[in-house]
Design a protein around this motif. Structure first.
Motif, short mmCIF file in Angstrom:
data_model
loop_
_atom_site.label_atom_id
_atom_site.label_comp_id
_atom_site.label_asym_id
_atom_site.label_seq_id
_atom_site.Cartn_x
_atom_site.Cartn_y
_atom_site.Cartn_z
N PRO A 244 0.82 -1.20 0.00
CA PRO A 244 0.00 0.00 0.00
C PRO A 244 0.87 1.26 0.00
N GLU A 245 2.16 1.06 0.25
CA GLU A 245 3.14 2.15 0.27
C GLU A 245 4.50 1.46 0.23
N THR A 246 5.58 2.23 0.11
CA THR A 246 6.86 1.56 -0.12
C THR A 246 7.92 1.84 0.94
N THR A 247 7.63 2.75 1.88
CA THR A 247 8.64 3.08 2.90
C THR A 247 9.04 1.86 3.73
N ALA A 248 8.05 1.10 4.19
CA ALA A 248 8.35 -0.08 5.01
C ALA A 248 9.16 -1.09 4.21
N TRP B 50 15.89 6.23 -3.92
CA TRP B 50 14.61 6.66 -4.48
C TRP B 50 13.99 5.50 -5.25
N TYR B 51 12.68 5.54 -5.41
CA TYR B 51 11.95 4.46 -6.07
C TYR B 51 10.79 5.03 -6.87
N SER B 52 10.25 4.20 -7.72
CA SER B 52 9.12 4.60 -8.55
C SER B 52 8.28 3.37 -8.80
N TYR C 82 -1.01 -0.14 -4.01
CA TYR C 82 -2.36 -0.70 -4.06
C TYR C 82 -3.11 -0.42 -2.77
N ARG C 83 -4.24 0.25 -2.87
CA ARG C 83 -5.07 0.47 -1.68
C ARG C 83 -6.53 0.28 -2.05
N TYR C 84 -7.21 -0.53 -1.27
CA TYR C 84 -8.63 -0.78 -1.54
C TYR C 84 -9.44 0.37 -0.96
N GLY D 34 -8.89 11.22 -8.51
CA GLY D 34 -7.66 11.41 -7.74
C GLY D 34 -7.43 10.34 -6.68
N ARG D 35 -8.42 9.46 -6.50
CA ARG D 35 -8.22 8.37 -5.53
C ARG D 35 -8.49 7.04 -6.21
N TYR D 36 -7.45 6.25 -6.33
CA TYR D 36 -7.55 5.01 -7.09
C TYR D 36 -7.10 3.83 -6.24
N ARG D 37 -7.42 2.64 -6.74
CA ARG D 37 -6.98 1.43 -6.02
C ARG D 37 -5.61 0.99 -6.47
N HIS D 38 -5.26 1.38 -7.67
CA HIS D 38 -3.89 1.21 -8.13
C HIS D 38 -3.40 2.58 -8.55
N PHE D 39 -2.30 3.02 -7.95
CA PHE D 39 -1.76 4.33 -8.31
C PHE D 39 -0.25 4.23 -8.25
N SER D 40 0.39 5.32 -8.60
CA SER D 40 1.83 5.22 -8.67
C SER D 40 2.51 6.38 -7.95
N GLN D 41 3.62 6.06 -7.32
CA GLN D 41 4.38 7.06 -6.55
C GLN D 41 5.83 7.08 -7.02
N VAL D 42 6.44 8.23 -6.89
CA VAL D 42 7.90 8.28 -6.86
C VAL D 42 8.25 8.72 -5.45
N GLY D 43 9.17 7.99 -4.82
CA GLY D 43 9.48 8.28 -3.43
C GLY D 43 10.97 8.34 -3.18
N ALA D 44 11.31 8.92 -2.04
CA ALA D 44 12.71 9.04 -1.65
C ALA D 44 12.82 8.78 -0.15
N GLU D 45 13.83 8.05 0.25
CA GLU D 45 14.04 7.78 1.67
C GLU D 45 15.51 8.01 2.01
N VAL E 243 -2.03 15.67 10.37
CA VAL E 243 -1.81 14.31 10.84
C VAL E 243 -1.71 13.46 9.60
N ARG E 244 -0.76 12.60 9.52
CA ARG E 244 -0.62 11.76 8.34
C ARG E 244 -1.35 10.44 8.54
N GLY E 245 -1.65 9.75 7.44
CA GLY E 245 -2.44 8.52 7.53
C GLY E 245 -1.64 7.28 7.89
N VAL F 259 -0.89 16.03 -3.12
CA VAL F 259 -0.13 15.46 -4.25
C VAL F 259 1.09 14.70 -3.75
N GLY F 260 1.48 14.94 -2.50
CA GLY F 260 2.61 14.20 -1.95
C GLY F 260 2.70 14.43 -0.46
N GLY F 261 3.45 13.56 0.20
CA GLY F 261 3.58 13.72 1.64
C GLY F 261 4.70 12.88 2.18
N GLY F 262 5.09 13.19 3.41
CA GLY F 262 6.14 12.41 4.02
C GLY F 262 6.50 12.93 5.38
P1 HAM Z 1 0.90 8.83 1.58
O1 HAM Z 1 0.56 10.19 2.03
O2 HAM Z 1 0.02 7.73 2.00
O3 HAM Z 1 2.39 8.57 2.06
O4 HAM Z 1 0.98 8.80 0.00
C1 HAM Z 1 1.77 9.73 -0.71
C2 HAM Z 1 1.03 10.25 -1.92
O5 HAM Z 1 0.55 9.17 -2.73
C3 HAM Z 1 -0.23 11.04 -1.60
O6 HAM Z 1 0.08 12.37 -1.27
C4 HAM Z 1 -1.00 10.94 -2.90
O7 HAM Z 1 -0.52 11.89 -3.85
C5 HAM Z 1 -0.64 9.56 -3.39
N1 HAM Z 1 -1.75 8.65 -3.08
C6 HAM Z 1 -2.01 8.03 -1.91
N2 HAM Z 1 -3.13 7.27 -2.01
C7 HAM Z 1 -3.59 7.42 -3.27
C8 HAM Z 1 -4.70 6.88 -4.01
N3 HAM Z 1 -5.56 6.01 -3.45
N4 HAM Z 1 -4.86 7.27 -5.30
C9 HAM Z 1 -3.98 8.13 -5.88
N5 HAM Z 1 -2.91 8.64 -5.25
C10 HAM Z 1 -2.72 8.30 -3.96
C11 HAM Z 1 3.09 7.43 1.85
O8 HAM Z 1 2.76 6.56 1.07
C12 HAM Z 1 4.40 7.37 2.59
N6 HAM Z 1 5.05 6.08 2.28
C13 HAM Z 1 5.28 8.55 2.21
C14 HAM Z 1 6.59 8.53 2.93
C15 HAM Z 1 7.78 8.14 2.43
N7 HAM Z 1 6.80 8.87 4.20
C16 HAM Z 1 8.08 8.71 4.49
N8 HAM Z 1 8.69 8.24 3.42
#
Ligand code: HAM
Length: 420
Positions: free
Chosen positions: A81-85, A107-109, A113-115, A121-132, A256-258, A280-283
């Motif tokens: 559902p995210e890639t940091t872990a 960094w990754y790209s 996947y989130r149900y 703007g909210r999808y079950r499959h989406f894509s991120q570019v991230g940096a740690e 507060v972050r999710g 559009v992004g967070g961390g």
């Molecule tokens: P997150 O805030 O859950 O953080 O997701 C980062 C970004 O992914 C969101 O700001 C949004 O743009 C996009 N995103 C999230 N859910 C969806 C969705 N259902 N559909 C489309 N776009 C979505 C993380 O994932 C953390 N791993 C970020 C991080 C990295 N924190 C520390 N290192």
């Protein structure tokens, strides 16, 4: 149309639109590559426990949104559902943190996947570019990441975004705040589920979007007033480093972050043209995550930017990313002999790095020229019967319409010099 459709909450990236997604990924990656971040790729699925422990048992992501499945071998896995872990798991597994060069910056790209309940703007499959950046506690590192994200959005031409900044404290001060907030929440008129949330993760209640809840939250204790001296000093330093670099942000004490792993610095990039899915992004910093998944203490910080939402933000601002035309030369053979000759020329052009394409399927001149037009090519090469006899090929400039006959043996060099 086939019997099948893309699953609910997903969509396909198709040309030519898909080029925008590549351009966005590239724009986000470029400043990272330029700042000491190495590319990392981890599997699209992991042991479900990694996310349960890392992202947090009380989060929506873990309780409601994970795609969990059991393999034929009996392993319990989850689509990420995210890639940091995952990144931290990979770094620990490969002992990169022991190589003596901290922080490990990667960094990754990729797909996430989130149900979730799908909407724009909210999808079950989406894509991120991230940096740690793993294994260093240094306000300059937090500032670096925020600056790099800001830089990529600006490079894309985005203007209507804001940076929200907060500190969530650490294991010293957060528990004190948590207790104070719980005391406050107990005095409110809240429904069952919200009360339960107040027990498990009271900070999440601050994030409740419902007006009847928000109204009651005025006067709630703010974490900022509870930060310990170390957290306060750290946060002040992050703020002043950003300000010194001309990066403007808004202090948002209610941010507060999710995900549960955050400590100290947290931030979100929000775009004002996106409606409710505005992030559009967070961390942020996640100093405790390594220990939560069984590793040593490795204070870390990172972000992920959503590619899908960034593309929507570009649309909202009417920005067309600079996408070079995919094809420079389009070859149109008329007849068998012409086909063999032009096919060889196209192959040679491609070998020499010129983007070239070909009218396949034995099209007539009219249909083939239409295809040449659609390809966006700067030049068309047309080879007909009479040209063959004369040993020339017609070189057509698709912009000016001007056409010249060039010797078949000279055409590759001619095109290379024209295309610079
Ligand atoms: P997150 O805030 O859950 O953080 O997701 C980062 C970004 O992914 C969101 O700001 C949004 O743009 C996009 N995103 C999230 N859910 C969806 C969705 N259902 N559909 C489309 N776009 C979505 C993380 O994932 C953390 N791993 C970020 C991080 C990295 N924190 C520390 N290192």
């Amino acid at each position: 149309m086939s019997t099948f459709k893309a699953p609910k909450g997903t969509y396909d990236l198709l040309p030519p639109e898909s080029a925008k997604y590549l351009a966005v990924r590239e724009a986000i990656a470029a400043p990272l590559r330029n700042s000491g971040y190495g590319y990392i790729e981890t599997p699209g699925f992991e042991n479900v426990e990694l996310f349960a422990r890392g992202v947090g048992e009380s989060t929506d992501i873990v309780t409601k949104e994970m795609y969990v499945f059991e393999t034929r071998g009996g392993d319990r896995l989850a689509l990420r559902p995210e890639t940091t872990a995952s990144v931290l798991r990979a770094v620990l597994e490969a002992n990169l943190h022991k190589a003596g060069n901290l922080p490990v910056k990667v960094w990754y790209s990729g797909s996430q996947y989130r149900y979730e309940r799908p909407q724009k703007g909210r999808y079950r499959h989406f894509s991120q570019v991230g940096a740690e950046a793993i294994g260093a506690e240094d306000p300059a590192l937090d500032a670096e990441l925020i600056i790099l994200a800001d830089q990529s959005y600006r490079a894309l031409g985005l203007r209507n975004f804001r940076i929200l900044l907060n500190s969530l404290g650490d294991k010293e001060c957060r528990p004190v705040y948590r207790a104070a907030l719980q005391d406050f929440l107990h005095g409110l008129d809240l429904d069952e589920e919200t009360l339960r949330r107040a027990e498990i993760n009271p900070l999440r209640v601050l994030d409740d979007k419902r007006p009847e809840v928000q109204k009651q939250l005025t006067g709630a204790p703010l974490l900022g007033d509870y930060l310990c001296d170390a957290c306060k000093a750290y946060h002040e330093e992050v703020r002043s480093l950003l300000l010194a670099q001309g990066v403007t942000f808004e202090d948002d004490p209610k941010l507060v972050r999710g995900l549960d792993y955050y400590t100290r610095t947290t931030f979100e990039f929000v775009h004002d043209g996106l409606g409710s899915q505005s992030a559009v992004g967070g961390g942020g910093r996640y100093d405790g995550l390594s220990e939560m998944i069984g590793g040593p203490s490795l204070p870390s910080v990172g972000w992920a930017l959503g590619v899908d939402r960034t593309v929507l933000a570009l649309q909202a601002e009417g920005i067309e990313p600079d996408i070079p035309s995919a094809t420079s030369v389009f070859a149109v053979p008329l007849g068998e002999e012409a086909r063999r000759i032009l096919f060889a020329k196209v192959t040679e052009l491609r070998k020499n790095g010129v983007a070239a394409d070909f009218a396949y399927g034995g099209k007539g001149l009219k249909a083939a020229m239409k295809a040449a037009n659609r390809s966006g090519a700067r030049y068309a090469l047309v080879l007909g019967e009479r040209d063959l006899a004369e040993g020339v090929v017609q070189l057509k400039d698709m912009e000016s319409g001007e056409q010249t006959a060039v010797g078949v043996n000279e055409i590759v060099a001619e095109l290379e010099s024209r295309l610079g």
